[in-house]
Write a protein that holds these residues in place. Structure first.
Motif, PDB file in Angstrom:
ATOM      1  N   THR A  17       0.829  -1.219   0.032  1.00 42.11           N
ATOM      2  CA  THR A  17      -0.043  -0.114  -0.008  1.00 42.11           C
ATOM      3  C   THR A  17       1.057   1.280   0.014  1.00 42.11           C
ATOM      4  OG1 THR A  17      -1.617  -1.077   1.132  1.00 42.11           O
ATOM      5  CG2 THR A  17      -1.676   1.271   1.243  1.00 42.11           C
ATOM      6  N   PHE A  18       1.943   1.459   0.806  1.00 41.19           N
ATOM      7  CA  PHE A  18       2.762   2.503   0.904  1.00 41.19           C
ATOM      8  C   PHE A  18       3.377   2.751  -0.681  1.00 41.19           C
ATOM      9  CE2 PHE A  18       7.171   4.213   1.546  1.00 41.19           C
ATOM     10  CZ  PHE A  18       6.939   4.769   2.820  1.00 41.19           C
ATOM     11  N   ARG A  19       3.908   1.747  -1.383  1.00 46.18           N
ATOM     12  CA  ARG A  19       4.433   1.988  -2.658  1.00 46.18           C
ATOM     13  C   ARG A  19       3.409   2.535  -3.460  1.00 46.18           C
ATOM     14  NH1 ARG A  19       6.957  -3.050  -1.421  1.00 46.18           N
ATOM     15  NH2 ARG A  19       5.314  -3.999  -2.581  1.00 46.18           N
ATOM     16  N   GLN A  20       2.242   1.688  -3.455  1.00 45.47           N
ATOM     17  CA  GLN A  20       1.099   2.101  -4.559  1.00 45.47           C
ATOM     18  C   GLN A  20       0.572   3.522  -4.171  1.00 45.47           C
ATOM     19  OE1 GLN A  20       0.467   0.367  -7.114  1.00 45.47           O
ATOM     20  NE2 GLN A  20       2.121  -0.990  -6.319  1.00 45.47           N
ATOM     21  N   VAL A  21       0.526   3.871  -3.142  1.00 44.18           N
ATOM     22  CA  VAL A  21      -0.050   5.478  -2.929  1.00 44.18           C
ATOM     23  C   VAL A  21       1.005   6.325  -3.507  1.00 44.18           C
ATOM     24  CG1 VAL A  21      -1.624   4.879  -0.955  1.00 44.18           C
ATOM     25  CG2 VAL A  21       0.741   5.394  -0.495  1.00 44.18           C
ATOM     26  N   ALA A  22       2.324   6.185  -3.249  1.00 37.30           N
ATOM     27  CA  ALA A  22       3.267   7.148  -3.798  1.00 37.30           C
ATOM     28  C   ALA A  22       3.187   6.968  -5.471  1.00 37.30           C
ATOM     29  CB  ALA A  22       4.678   6.475  -3.273  1.00 37.30           C
ATOM     30  N   ILE A  23       3.093   5.738  -5.837  1.00 37.98           N
ATOM     31  CA  ILE A  23       3.151   5.735  -7.553  1.00 37.98           C
ATOM     32  C   ILE A  23       1.872   6.462  -8.111  1.00 37.98           C
ATOM     33  CG2 ILE A  23       2.614   3.910  -9.368  1.00 37.98           C
ATOM     34  CD1 ILE A  23       4.416   1.989  -7.818  1.00 37.98           C
ATOM     35  N   ALA A  24       0.737   6.366  -7.351  1.00 39.21           N
ATOM     36  CA  ALA A  24      -0.465   6.880  -7.708  1.00 39.21           C
ATOM     37  C   ALA A  24      -0.255   8.530  -7.590  1.00 39.21           C
ATOM     38  CB  ALA A  24      -1.657   6.633  -6.972  1.00 39.21           C
ATOM     39  N   GLN A  47       8.175   6.722   5.686  1.00 38.64           N
ATOM     40  CA  GLN A  47       7.287   7.529   5.768  1.00 38.64           C
ATOM     41  C   GLN A  47       6.953   8.002   4.448  1.00 38.64           C
ATOM     42  OE1 GLN A  47       7.545  10.784   8.452  1.00 38.64           O
ATOM     43  NE2 GLN A  47       5.463  11.488   8.358  1.00 38.64           N
ATOM     44  N   VAL A  48       5.735   8.218   3.700  1.00 41.48           N
ATOM     45  CA  VAL A  48       5.454   8.948   2.707  1.00 41.48           C
ATOM     46  C   VAL A  48       4.441  10.081   3.028  1.00 41.48           C
ATOM     47  CG1 VAL A  48       6.614   7.450   0.982  1.00 41.48           C
ATOM     48  CG2 VAL A  48       3.988   7.227   1.729  1.00 41.48           C
ATOM     49  N   VAL A  49       4.261  11.101   2.238  1.00 39.01           N
ATOM     50  CA  VAL A  49       3.120  12.207   2.452  1.00 39.01           C
ATOM     51  C   VAL A  49       2.459  12.124   1.127  1.00 39.01           C
ATOM     52  CG1 VAL A  49       2.459  14.391   2.778  1.00 39.01           C
ATOM     53  CG2 VAL A  49       4.143  13.334   4.329  1.00 39.01           C
ATOM     54  N   VAL A  50       0.991  11.702   1.131  1.00 35.43           N
ATOM     55  CA  VAL A  50       0.245  11.647  -0.258  1.00 35.43           C
ATOM     56  C   VAL A  50      -1.007  12.517   0.091  1.00 35.43           C
ATOM     57  CG1 VAL A  50       1.538   9.797  -1.069  1.00 35.43           C
ATOM     58  CG2 VAL A  50      -0.872   9.488   0.327  1.00 35.43           C
ATOM     59  N   ASN A  51      -1.565  13.048  -0.961  1.00 36.17           N
ATOM     60  CA  ASN A  51      -2.945  13.419  -0.965  1.00 36.17           C
ATOM     61  C   ASN A  51      -3.714  12.216  -0.699  1.00 36.17           C
ATOM     62  OD1 ASN A  51      -5.674  14.311  -1.598  1.00 36.17           O
ATOM     63  ND2 ASN A  51      -4.642  16.070  -2.576  1.00 36.17           N
ATOM     64  N   LYS A  52      -4.742  12.318   0.394  1.00 33.20           N
ATOM     65  CA  LYS A  52      -5.587  11.254   0.974  1.00 33.20           C
ATOM     66  C   LYS A  52      -6.546  10.711  -0.239  1.00 33.20           C
ATOM     67  CE  LYS A  52      -9.009  14.535   2.894  1.00 33.20           C
ATOM     68  NZ  LYS A  52      -9.404  14.885   4.335  1.00 33.20           N
ATOM     69  N   LYS A  53      -6.829  11.433  -1.317  1.00 35.68           N
ATOM     70  CA  LYS A  53      -7.526  10.924  -2.436  1.00 35.68           C
ATOM     71  C   LYS A  53      -6.993   9.662  -3.169  1.00 35.68           C
ATOM     72  CE  LYS A  53      -5.590  13.987  -6.035  1.00 35.68           C
ATOM     73  NZ  LYS A  53      -5.830  15.104  -6.957  1.00 35.68           N
ATOM     74  N   HIS A  54      -5.734   9.356  -2.944  1.00 34.85           N
ATOM     75  CA  HIS A  54      -5.054   8.386  -3.402  1.00 34.85           C
ATOM     76  C   HIS A  54      -5.096   7.158  -2.616  1.00 34.85           C
ATOM     77  CE1 HIS A  54      -3.279  10.933  -6.604  1.00 34.85           C
ATOM     78  NE2 HIS A  54      -2.497  11.463  -5.719  1.00 34.85           N
ATOM     79  N   LEU A  55      -5.732   7.138  -1.463  1.00 35.89           N
ATOM     80  CA  LEU A  55      -5.786   6.282  -0.389  1.00 35.89           C
ATOM     81  C   LEU A  55      -6.949   5.304  -0.850  1.00 35.89           C
ATOM     82  CD1 LEU A  55      -5.018   7.743   2.877  1.00 35.89           C
ATOM     83  CD2 LEU A  55      -3.685   6.092   1.834  1.00 35.89           C
ATOM     84  N   PRO A  56      -7.015   4.041  -0.661  1.00 38.15           N
ATOM     85  CA  PRO A  56      -8.431   3.090  -0.900  1.00 38.15           C
ATOM     86  C   PRO A  56      -9.446   3.884   0.194  1.00 38.15           C
ATOM     87  CG  PRO A  56      -6.590   1.671  -0.734  1.00 38.15           C
ATOM     88  CD  PRO A  56      -5.979   3.063  -0.284  1.00 38.15           C
ATOM     89  N   ALA A  57     -10.555   3.586  -0.156  1.00 39.25           N
ATOM     90  CA  ALA A  57     -11.641   4.205   0.463  1.00 39.25           C
ATOM     91  C   ALA A  57     -11.942   3.756   1.722  1.00 39.25           C
ATOM     92  CB  ALA A  57     -13.156   3.755  -0.229  1.00 39.25           C
ATOM     93  N   ALA A  58     -11.437   2.373   2.300  1.00 41.60           N
ATOM     94  CA  ALA A  58     -11.433   2.044   3.669  1.00 41.60           C
ATOM     95  C   ALA A  58     -10.323   2.508   4.533  1.00 41.60           C
ATOM     96  CB  ALA A  58     -11.180   0.388   3.329  1.00 41.60           C
ATOM     97  N   LEU A  59      -9.360   3.012   3.777  1.00 42.13           N
ATOM     98  CA  LEU A  59      -8.088   3.551   4.574  1.00 42.13           C
ATOM     99  C   LEU A  59      -8.461   5.134   4.802  1.00 42.13           C
ATOM    100  CD1 LEU A  59      -4.851   1.783   3.183  1.00 42.13           C
ATOM    101  CD2 LEU A  59      -6.117   1.603   5.450  1.00 42.13           C
TER     102      LEU A  59
END
Length: 444
Positions: free
Chosen positions: A301-308, A411-423
């Protein structure tokens, strides 16, 4: 059980070593060249070729010089990348790190006083008090702490508050400032012990902050209240924006809703189940401002949100343990870079959780992800914008293997829109407070 090393053991160790056919060759190589040069793997340099399938154009690399402001540089760099795209500012444009540094120092002093008063009834030998006094304040920080500063004070271009000797070379100031804060702690604890009124404590604290402000102005200059912003864009067109404040500058030129950006961590220790929120006791800077909050997730999940976020054209603030398996000059971070286990015939492997639990690793540095090399939609290596100037890596940019990210990124910092809905729903959870010395509370 007490067991000293005896002479018989030493004789056994020596005889065992002599039986190794290669021991003399290895001894000559390591004593002459050192451990890293002897174990360096040429193939890692080949694999870490700085070519990426997603590669954001972010301009020139900044230089924090002899200061520990990487977290601040990394955060402001993600914002200046956006400014570059929106306003075509020159590639060497920077936001003022000195401006946010000034306010962070003042707020950290006040935060320290708050913690001193909250622990004043405890003996100086108590672990919390000892932890406080070990480092009353320092250069380092975390994402939520820079957000707290920006939300309160805004930002300015570097032209409005340039670097000074002390912002670029911070040791003299930090040593002197921590001396002041410890002396102030003696007085505050004594006032509490003397059971003086809250009003008397408030007066003393205000005097301490006033002298802290004076130290900061003498060392970093006085922060601007109003300023003009002039620049030539990439087409050489002149722009002049007059009568700005730090808050109006942020609103116009950055314009982010900072509440949208959240801290995602990977802390795989038993005390931190995934998909839950965490905070750290006694960690912060602005009293009443944004609190440190982390969402702990697995590495996939950590990697995928950064890629998104990179796919969306936006760089990513991240924190890691930069000193592990890295070559500063070549700008390579790769678990296959050195083979110390083969050199010494010793298994050095520890899991990520074991390294955190046993003090072998923690977050020490923050940088920015500006690219990734995807093969069959899986990351092979990552492009990293550092803040150590252009003379290291490839014009200041580093290459990080995906395996290195797995092991040493926290640690990564991302816009929460890139997180799955459950997270996204988990973000509303009341965070569990970790101890002040928890590795997830380390400052980059």
């Amino acid at each position: 059980m007490t067991k000293a090393i005896d002479t018989n053991q030493l004789t056994e160790f020596k005889n065992s070593l002599k039986k190794r056919n290669d021991y003399a060759v290895i001894e000559r190589a390591v004593t002459k060249n050192g451990i890293l040069a002897t174990t360096a793997d040429y193939h890692s340099e080949v694999e870490m070729n700085p070519v990426f399938s997603i590669d954001l154009d972010t301009g020139d690399v900044a230089n924090q010089k002899q200061s520990g402001r990487c977290w601040m540089f990394a955060a402001l760099n993600t914002m200046r990348h956006d400014i570059k795209n929106k306003f075509n500012v020159p590639k060497d444009f920077e936001l003022s790190q000195n401006y946010t540094y000034f306010w962070d120092k003042l707020e950290k002093a006040n935060y320290f006083y708050e913690n001193v008063l909250n622990t004043a009834s405890l003996p100086t030998s108590d672990r919390k008090v000892s932890w406080l006094m070990t480092t009353p304040q320092q250069d380092g920080g975390q994402w939520d702490m820079i957000v707290a500063i920006i939300e309160k004070y805004g930002v300015v271009p570097q032209s409005a508050m340039p670097e000074t000797y002390n912002s670029s070379k911070s040791n003299e100031f930090n040593t002197t400032f921590n001396l002041k804060l410890r002396k102030d702690a003696v007085k505050l604890r004594q006032l509490v012990a003397d059971k003086v009124s809250t009003e008397q404590i408030d007066i003393a604290r205000k005097e301490m902050l006033e002298s802290a402000y004076r130290m900061l102005v003498y060392s970093f200059g006085e922060p601007p209240v109003n300023f003009d912003f002039a620049y030539r864009d990439n087409k050489k067109q002149y722009h002049l924006d007059q009568g700005l404040t730090p808050q109006t500058f942020f609103k116009k030129y950055v314009g982010w809703n900072l509440d949208d950006y959240v801290s995602i961590i990977n802390g795989p220790t038993e005390d931190k189940p995934y998909n839950h929120m965490y905070t750290v006791d006694m960690l912060g800077n602005v009293i009443g401002g944004r609190k440190v909050r982390h969402l702990n997730v697995d590495m996939d999940t950590f990697r995928q949100v950064a890629i998104a976020q990179l796919k969306a054209g936006e760089s990513v603030w991240f924190g890691c343990d930069v000193g592990q398996e890295s070559d500063r000059q070549k700008g390579i971070m790769d678990t296959a870079l050195y083979h110390k286990d083969e050199l010494f015939d010793i298994d050095f492997h520890m899991t990520k959780a074991e390294r955190l639990d046993y003090g072998e690793s923690l977050m020490t540095h923050a940088m920015v992800l500006t690219g990734v090399d995807l093969i069959d939609n899986q990351p092979k290596k990552w492009k990293v914008e550092n803040s150590w100037g252009k003379k290291v890596g490839t014009n200041g940019f580093f290459v990080m293997s995906n395996d290195w990210m797995n092991e040493f990124c926290y640690q990564v910092v991302v816009n929460k829109k890139h997180l799955p809905a459950a997270l996204q729903k988990v973000l509303q959870e009341e965070p569990k407070a970790l101890a002040p010395w928890d590795p997830m509370g380390s400052l980059a």
